[in-house]
Enzyme design. Sequence first.
Site, PDB file in Angstrom:
ATOM      1  N   TYR A  76      -2.711   6.152 -10.937  1.00 32.45           N
ATOM      2  CA  TYR A  76      -3.586   6.509  -9.824  1.00 32.45           C
ATOM      3  C   TYR A  76      -3.507   8.008  -9.521  1.00 32.45           C
ATOM      4  O   TYR A  76      -4.508   8.632  -9.189  1.00 32.45           O
ATOM      5  CB  TYR A  76      -3.252   5.691  -8.579  1.00 32.45           C
ATOM      6  CG  TYR A  76      -3.418   4.202  -8.777  1.00 32.45           C
ATOM      7  CD1 TYR A  76      -4.484   3.681  -9.517  1.00 32.45           C
ATOM      8  CD2 TYR A  76      -2.508   3.292  -8.246  1.00 32.45           C
ATOM      9  CE1 TYR A  76      -4.635   2.321  -9.707  1.00 32.45           C
ATOM     10  CE2 TYR A  76      -2.653   1.925  -8.423  1.00 32.45           C
ATOM     11  CZ  TYR A  76      -3.716   1.446  -9.159  1.00 32.45           C
ATOM     12  OH  TYR A  76      -3.856   0.099  -9.345  1.00 32.45           O
ATOM     13  N   GLU A  98      -3.965  -0.307  -2.203  1.00 28.80           N
ATOM     14  CA  GLU A  98      -2.546  -0.550  -1.981  1.00 28.80           C
ATOM     15  C   GLU A  98      -1.906  -0.843  -3.331  1.00 28.80           C
ATOM     16  O   GLU A  98      -2.514  -1.512  -4.166  1.00 28.80           O
ATOM     17  CB  GLU A  98      -2.308  -1.750  -1.055  1.00 28.80           C
ATOM     18  CG  GLU A  98      -2.691  -1.524   0.383  1.00 28.80           C
ATOM     19  CD  GLU A  98      -4.141  -1.847   0.690  1.00 28.80           C
ATOM     20  OE1 GLU A  98      -4.605  -1.514   1.783  1.00 28.80           O
ATOM     21  OE2 GLU A  98      -4.832  -2.422  -0.200  1.00 28.80           O
TER      22      GLU A  98
END
Length: 151
Positions: free
Chosen positions: A121, A109
Site C-alpha cells: 500500500y 484497514e
Amino acid sequence: MVDDLLIREMVEADIDAVLEIERDSFPGDAWTRKIYRHEIIENHFAHYYVMLLGDIYVGVVGMWIVIDDAQITNIAISPHFRGRKFGEKLFGFAMQKAIQYGAKRLSLEVRKSNIIAQRMYRKFGLIPGGIRKNYYKYKQEDAIVMWVNLS
C-alpha cells in the site's frame, strides 16, 4: 500465461470461488455468501471485481464509493498466487477505478501484523492515519487505517 489475466466486475456466479479465496485469506474473519450477495446486488455504493488467470480465480477486490471517498472493503489474493505481484495489479486496478468514479481519497484497514500488505500500500502512496482497536474479530487484532489523496 499473463496474457490470460482478466479483471472484471464480480457477478453472483463468482461468489463460491470468492468465498474460497476469502476463507483461505481471512480465517475467522471471512465474509459470507449473504454479505457478498448483498454487496454486489443491493449496495449501490459497492464495486467488486474478480481477477482471473484463464478460468482460475486469482483474487478479489471490493470498494465503496460515497461521493468522493473510496473505501477498500476487502482485497485478497489466493495463496497459490501470492508473491507474484498479482496483489499490486489488482490494487492498482482498484485505485484507477476509484479515480474513474470521481473519488478524491482512498482508504482501507489492514491488519497490524500484515507488513507485506502495508508495504504494498505504501508503494501506492498510502500512509497510516490511525488505529482501529480490535477491528478484526479473529485474534482480536488491531487495524491500521491507511489512506491516500487521489487528486
